[in-house]
Design a protein around this motif. Structure first.
Motif, mmCIF file in Angstrom:
data_model
loop_
_atom_site.group_PDB
_atom_site.id
_atom_site.type_symbol
_atom_site.label_atom_id
_atom_site.label_comp_id
_atom_site.label_asym_id
_atom_site.label_seq_id
_atom_site.Cartn_x
_atom_site.Cartn_y
_atom_site.Cartn_z
ATOM 1 N N VAL A 1 0.834 -1.205 0.000
ATOM 2 C CA VAL A 1 0.000 0.000 0.000
ATOM 3 C C VAL A 1 0.868 1.254 0.000
ATOM 4 O O VAL A 1 0.501 2.273 -0.606
ATOM 5 C CB VAL A 1 -0.962 -0.014 1.203
ATOM 6 C CG1 VAL A 1 -1.719 1.299 1.315
ATOM 7 C CG2 VAL A 1 -1.940 -1.183 1.087
ATOM 8 N N ASN A 2 2.018 1.193 0.616
ATOM 9 C CA ASN A 2 2.914 2.349 0.667
ATOM 10 C C ASN A 2 3.685 2.571 -0.630
ATOM 11 O O ASN A 2 4.183 3.670 -0.870
ATOM 12 C CB ASN A 2 3.918 2.192 1.818
ATOM 13 C CG ASN A 2 3.314 2.521 3.167
ATOM 14 O OD1 ASN A 2 2.568 3.486 3.306
ATOM 15 N ND2 ASN A 2 3.601 1.711 4.168
ATOM 16 N N SER A 3 3.788 1.547 -1.465
ATOM 17 C CA SER A 3 4.654 1.657 -2.640
ATOM 18 C C SER A 3 3.929 1.543 -3.977
ATOM 19 O O SER A 3 4.427 2.030 -4.998
ATOM 20 C CB SER A 3 5.747 0.584 -2.582
ATOM 21 O OG SER A 3 5.181 -0.723 -2.571
ATOM 22 N N ALA A 4 2.765 0.917 -4.006
ATOM 23 C CA ALA A 4 2.049 0.729 -5.273
ATOM 24 C C ALA A 4 1.555 2.065 -5.819
ATOM 25 O O ALA A 4 1.306 3.016 -5.070
ATOM 26 C CB ALA A 4 0.882 -0.223 -5.076
ATOM 27 N N SER A 5 1.393 2.127 -7.128
ATOM 28 C CA SER A 5 0.863 3.353 -7.721
ATOM 29 C C SER A 5 -0.621 3.490 -7.412
ATOM 30 O O SER A 5 -1.300 2.516 -7.059
ATOM 31 C CB SER A 5 1.067 3.317 -9.245
ATOM 32 O OG SER A 5 0.201 2.365 -9.839
ATOM 33 N N GLY A 6 -1.123 4.706 -7.586
ATOM 34 C CA GLY A 6 -2.533 4.935 -7.347
ATOM 35 C C GLY A 6 -3.415 4.087 -8.246
ATOM 36 O O GLY A 6 -4.426 3.538 -7.809
ATOM 37 N N LEU A 7 -3.031 3.936 -9.508
ATOM 38 C CA LEU A 7 -3.827 3.136 -10.429
ATOM 39 C C LEU A 7 -3.786 1.654 -10.056
ATOM 40 O O LEU A 7 -4.792 0.952 -10.174
ATOM 41 C CB LEU A 7 -3.339 3.336 -11.863
ATOM 42 C CG LEU A 7 -3.684 4.684 -12.502
ATOM 43 C CD1 LEU A 7 -3.157 4.749 -13.932
ATOM 44 C CD2 LEU A 7 -5.190 4.931 -12.487
ATOM 45 N N GLU A 8 -2.633 1.167 -9.612
ATOM 46 C CA GLU A 8 -2.547 -0.232 -9.184
ATOM 47 C C GLU A 8 -3.526 -0.505 -8.048
ATOM 48 O O GLU A 8 -4.170 -1.560 -8.008
ATOM 49 C CB GLU A 8 -1.123 -0.570 -8.746
ATOM 50 C CG GLU A 8 -0.139 -0.708 -9.890
ATOM 51 C CD GLU A 8 1.288 -0.921 -9.415
ATOM 52 O OE1 GLU A 8 1.967 -1.787 -9.982
ATOM 53 O OE2 GLU A 8 1.722 -0.217 -8.473
ATOM 54 N N LEU A 9 -3.643 0.447 -7.127
ATOM 55 C CA LEU A 9 -4.529 0.257 -5.988
ATOM 56 C C LEU A 9 -5.992 0.411 -6.398
ATOM 57 O O LEU A 9 -6.815 -0.481 -6.166
ATOM 58 C CB LEU A 9 -4.171 1.254 -4.888
ATOM 59 C CG LEU A 9 -2.834 0.996 -4.182
ATOM 60 C CD1 LEU A 9 -2.434 2.201 -3.340
ATOM 61 C CD2 LEU A 9 -2.914 -0.248 -3.306
ATOM 62 N N HIS A 10 -6.332 1.524 -7.010
ATOM 63 C CA HIS A 10 -7.733 1.835 -7.301
ATOM 64 C C HIS A 10 -8.314 1.010 -8.453
ATOM 65 O O HIS A 10 -9.537 0.903 -8.575
ATOM 66 C CB HIS A 10 -7.892 3.324 -7.587
ATOM 67 C CG HIS A 10 -7.732 4.183 -6.371
ATOM 68 N ND1 HIS A 10 -8.742 4.354 -5.450
ATOM 69 C CD2 HIS A 10 -6.676 4.897 -5.915
ATOM 70 C CE1 HIS A 10 -8.319 5.157 -4.478
ATOM 71 N NE2 HIS A 10 -7.072 5.493 -4.736
ATOM 72 N N GLN A 11 -7.445 0.426 -9.277
ATOM 73 C CA GLN A 11 -7.933 -0.452 -10.345
ATOM 74 C C GLN A 11 -7.817 -1.923 -9.959
ATOM 75 O O GLN A 11 -7.965 -2.796 -10.805
ATOM 76 C CB GLN A 11 -7.175 -0.171 -11.640
ATOM 77 C CG GLN A 11 -7.490 1.208 -12.219
ATOM 78 C CD GLN A 11 -6.809 1.442 -13.556
ATOM 79 O OE1 GLN A 11 -5.673 1.032 -13.772
ATOM 80 N NE2 GLN A 11 -7.511 2.102 -14.453
ATOM 81 N N PHE A 12 -7.539 -2.186 -8.682
ATOM 82 C CA PHE A 12 -7.555 -3.544 -8.139
ATOM 83 C C PHE A 12 -6.534 -4.462 -8.820
ATOM 84 O O PHE A 12 -6.784 -5.661 -8.998
ATOM 85 C CB PHE A 12 -8.969 -4.142 -8.226
ATOM 86 C CG PHE A 12 -10.018 -3.322 -7.527
ATOM 87 C CD1 PHE A 12 -10.328 -3.546 -6.201
ATOM 88 C CD2 PHE A 12 -10.691 -2.305 -8.198
ATOM 89 C CE1 PHE A 12 -11.294 -2.777 -5.542
ATOM 90 C CE2 PHE A 12 -11.653 -1.533 -7.558
ATOM 91 C CZ PHE A 12 -11.950 -1.774 -6.229
ATOM 92 N N LYS A 13 -5.371 -3.890 -9.174
ATOM 93 C CA LYS A 13 -4.327 -4.684 -9.803
ATOM 94 C C LYS A 13 -3.697 -5.672 -8.825
ATOM 95 O O LYS A 13 -2.946 -6.561 -9.247
ATOM 96 C CB LYS A 13 -3.240 -3.761 -10.380
ATOM 97 C CG LYS A 13 -3.737 -2.772 -11.431
ATOM 98 C CD LYS A 13 -4.269 -3.461 -12.666
ATOM 99 C CE LYS A 13 -4.599 -2.440 -13.756
ATOM 100 N NZ LYS A 13 -5.184 -3.079 -14.958
#
Length: 235
Positions: A150-162
């Protein structure tokens, strides 16, 4: 055994009134006990370490994905943005849990045309926009959401459920009933008991901000009435 429904709410200091009205509305309409936890960044020291970025509209843009960790990766938990109002029983949403899925959400088809939203923050466009503003987490199946990730992933990775294997891990929640986007979806001020929205969301700015005082029309008036009820002084 009847256990409280765990509800996590994103906290932003600019929306303290909003989160308090939301909490009161959840409690007033719920038929079951609730365990409500605001996700406040200064209470996550040593866990959440991301620096705020320019296009981050709220303090909880990324911390929301710590809910499975905060739940010990056990059971289910609800996350919701603070700019919402409960008009129906959150136990109805809780009853929709489906073990086939790692996460469940309203799968909006939202492609915003505006470039800014509340208080001049940048409006970003991306696939699965607003899906993460209300989530039912099946925490045991969300172990990829470690604090390091959560601290390192990009915003799109998180919000797009990657962080999931694929989109088949995402379950859908009823459109219009939950996470109704005010001034984005067609207006619907019908009472929740008559088929109207049970949870509404001022994603573009809510009536706790002066410039959005009338956002949502009848629903803005309903929010103001809910605030007055929540903060009413008794003799």
């Amino acid at each position: 055994m009847l256990r409280p429904i765990p509800v996590f709410i994103g906290y932003d200091p600019r929306e303290r009134v909003a989160i308090n009205v939301l909490i009161d509305s959840l409690v007033q309409h719920s038929s079951q006990p609730l365990a409500i936890t605001p996700i406040k960044l200064d209470q996550l020291k040593g866990i959440f370490q991301r620096k705020r970025i320019a296009n981050q509209s709220t303090e909880f843009s990324f911390s929301r994905f710590l809910v499975p960790h905060l739940s010990g990766y056990e059971g289910w938990a609800i996350f919701m943005d603070c700019d919402m109002l409960a008009r129906g029983d959150i136990a109805e949403l809780w009853a929709l849990r489906d073990e086939r899925y790692a996460v469940m959400c309203v799968q909006h088809d939202h492609s915003p045309g505006e470039k800014v939203k509340f208080l001049g923050t940048v409006q970003t466009r991306y696939e699965k926009k607003n899906w993460s503003s209300l989530m039912l987490f099946n925490c045991e199946q969300c172990k990829a959401l470690t604090p390091d990730y959560v601290n390192s992933a990009s915003g799109l990775e998180l919000h797009q459920f990657k962080w999931l294997a694929d989109d088949s891990c995402i379950g859908g929640l009823p459109q219009g009933r939950w996470n109704h986007l005010i001034d984005v979806q067609p207006p619907d001020a019908r009472p929740a008991g008559e088929g109207g929205p049970a949870l509404v969301h001022w994603t573009l700015g809510g009536p706790w901000f002066q410039q959005y005082r009338k956002s949502g029309g009848e629903l803005a008036s309903e929010w103001i009435l809910s605030r007055e009820e929540a903060f009413r002084l008794w003799d």
